[in-house]
Design a protein around this motif. Structure first.
Motif, mmCIF file in Angstrom:
data_model
loop_
_atom_site.group_PDB
_atom_site.id
_atom_site.type_symbol
_atom_site.label_atom_id
_atom_site.label_comp_id
_atom_site.label_asym_id
_atom_site.label_seq_id
_atom_site.Cartn_x
_atom_site.Cartn_y
_atom_site.Cartn_z
ATOM 1 N N ASN A 82 0.818 -1.221 0.000
ATOM 2 C CA ASN A 82 0.000 0.000 0.000
ATOM 3 C C ASN A 82 0.855 1.275 0.000
ATOM 4 O O ASN A 82 0.516 2.271 0.636
ATOM 5 C CB ASN A 82 -0.994 0.007 1.167
ATOM 6 C CG ASN A 82 -2.182 0.895 0.878
ATOM 7 O OD1 ASN A 82 -2.547 1.103 -0.271
ATOM 8 N ND2 ASN A 82 -2.765 1.446 1.924
ATOM 9 N N ILE A 83 1.965 1.227 -0.718
ATOM 10 C CA ILE A 83 2.857 2.375 -0.869
ATOM 11 C C ILE A 83 2.792 2.815 -2.330
ATOM 12 O O ILE A 83 2.932 1.991 -3.239
ATOM 13 C CB ILE A 83 4.303 2.020 -0.479
ATOM 14 C CG1 ILE A 83 4.347 1.600 0.992
ATOM 15 C CG2 ILE A 83 5.247 3.175 -0.764
ATOM 16 C CD1 ILE A 83 5.654 0.989 1.421
ATOM 17 N N ALA A 84 2.561 4.090 -2.547
ATOM 18 C CA ALA A 84 2.448 4.621 -3.906
ATOM 19 C C ALA A 84 3.804 4.686 -4.595
ATOM 20 O O ALA A 84 4.800 5.055 -3.989
ATOM 21 C CB ALA A 84 1.831 6.016 -3.870
ATOM 22 N N VAL A 85 3.810 4.328 -5.874
ATOM 23 C CA VAL A 85 4.990 4.492 -6.730
ATOM 24 C C VAL A 85 4.649 5.609 -7.699
ATOM 25 O O VAL A 85 3.745 5.475 -8.516
ATOM 26 C CB VAL A 85 5.329 3.191 -7.488
ATOM 27 C CG1 VAL A 85 6.496 3.421 -8.434
ATOM 28 C CG2 VAL A 85 5.638 2.063 -6.509
ATOM 29 N N TYR A 86 5.359 6.729 -7.581
ATOM 30 C CA TYR A 86 5.051 7.907 -8.394
ATOM 31 C C TYR A 86 5.756 7.915 -9.735
ATOM 32 O O TYR A 86 5.240 8.459 -10.699
ATOM 33 C CB TYR A 86 5.365 9.187 -7.618
ATOM 34 C CG TYR A 86 4.381 9.390 -6.499
ATOM 35 C CD1 TYR A 86 3.147 9.969 -6.737
ATOM 36 C CD2 TYR A 86 4.668 8.960 -5.208
ATOM 37 C CE1 TYR A 86 2.213 10.130 -5.724
ATOM 38 C CE2 TYR A 86 3.755 9.119 -4.189
ATOM 39 C CZ TYR A 86 2.536 9.703 -4.450
ATOM 40 O OH TYR A 86 1.617 9.841 -3.436
ATOM 41 N N GLN A 87 6.949 7.328 -9.775
ATOM 42 C CA GLN A 87 7.620 7.207 -11.061
ATOM 43 C C GLN A 87 8.739 6.191 -10.971
ATOM 44 O O GLN A 87 9.275 5.914 -9.902
ATOM 45 C CB GLN A 87 8.151 8.545 -11.568
ATOM 46 C CG GLN A 87 9.211 9.198 -10.717
ATOM 47 C CD GLN A 87 9.720 10.472 -11.352
ATOM 48 O OE1 GLN A 87 10.090 10.486 -12.537
ATOM 49 N NE2 GLN A 87 9.731 11.546 -10.594
ATOM 50 N N VAL A 88 9.039 5.626 -12.130
ATOM 51 C CA VAL A 88 10.160 4.707 -12.295
ATOM 52 C C VAL A 88 10.919 5.211 -13.508
ATOM 53 O O VAL A 88 10.361 5.289 -14.597
ATOM 54 C CB VAL A 88 9.698 3.255 -12.525
ATOM 55 C CG1 VAL A 88 10.885 2.343 -12.757
ATOM 56 C CG2 VAL A 88 8.835 2.765 -11.369
ATOM 57 N N ASN A 89 12.176 5.568 -13.314
ATOM 58 C CA ASN A 89 12.997 6.078 -14.414
ATOM 59 C C ASN A 89 14.224 5.200 -14.591
ATOM 60 O O ASN A 89 15.008 5.038 -13.661
ATOM 61 C CB ASN A 89 13.467 7.508 -14.144
ATOM 62 C CG ASN A 89 12.344 8.503 -14.203
ATOM 63 O OD1 ASN A 89 11.443 8.370 -15.003
ATOM 64 N ND2 ASN A 89 12.389 9.492 -13.333
ATOM 65 N N ARG A 90 14.375 4.676 -15.793
ATOM 66 C CA ARG A 90 15.596 3.950 -16.117
ATOM 67 C C ARG A 90 16.633 5.001 -16.479
ATOM 68 O O ARG A 90 16.445 5.772 -17.428
ATOM 69 C CB ARG A 90 15.358 2.999 -17.280
ATOM 70 C CG ARG A 90 16.589 2.147 -17.578
ATOM 71 C CD ARG A 90 16.346 1.245 -18.753
ATOM 72 N NE ARG A 90 16.236 2.057 -19.947
ATOM 73 C CZ ARG A 90 15.509 1.734 -20.996
ATOM 74 N NH1 ARG A 90 14.797 0.640 -20.996
ATOM 75 N NH2 ARG A 90 15.481 2.515 -22.046
#
Length: 99
Positions: A82-90
């Motif tokens: 239940n933790i938000a992931v706001y972005q994933v950047n390679r």
């Protein structure tokens, strides 16, 4: 065209895409909505204690080095807590390999 630098060799067009199932490692930034060590603990559990030193804690997330195919699994583990992931950047491909 085969890329023989990748292990195992893959079609060049697959490298760095969701079809990249090589052991090639990428530096990835995860921006998350948490203020404790839950995500860091998830990353340590996933990556292994021997790679703990590769986790860089930042103001709003973490930088890690992982293969492409691990990104969705790590995001799923974080979201399941239940933790938000706001972005994933390679960020970039490294010279390292997973293993």
């Amino acid at each position: 065209m085969k890329n023989t630098d990748a292990q195992p060799p893959y079609e060049t067009l697959e490298i760095g895409t969701p079809l990249d199932y090589t052991s090639d490692i990428y530096r990835v930034y995860l921006e998350v909505g948490e203020n404790n060590d839950t995500v860091k603990d998830i990353l340590i559990d996933f990556m292994g204690i021997e790679k703990k030193h590769q986790i860089v804690s930042l103001a709003y997330g973490y930088e890690i080095e992982i293969p492409m195919q691990c990104i969705p699994e790590i995001v799923r583990l974080i979201v399941n807590k239940n933790i938000a992931v706001y972005q994933v950047n390679r960020i970039s491909k490294t010279k390292n390999t997973w293993g």
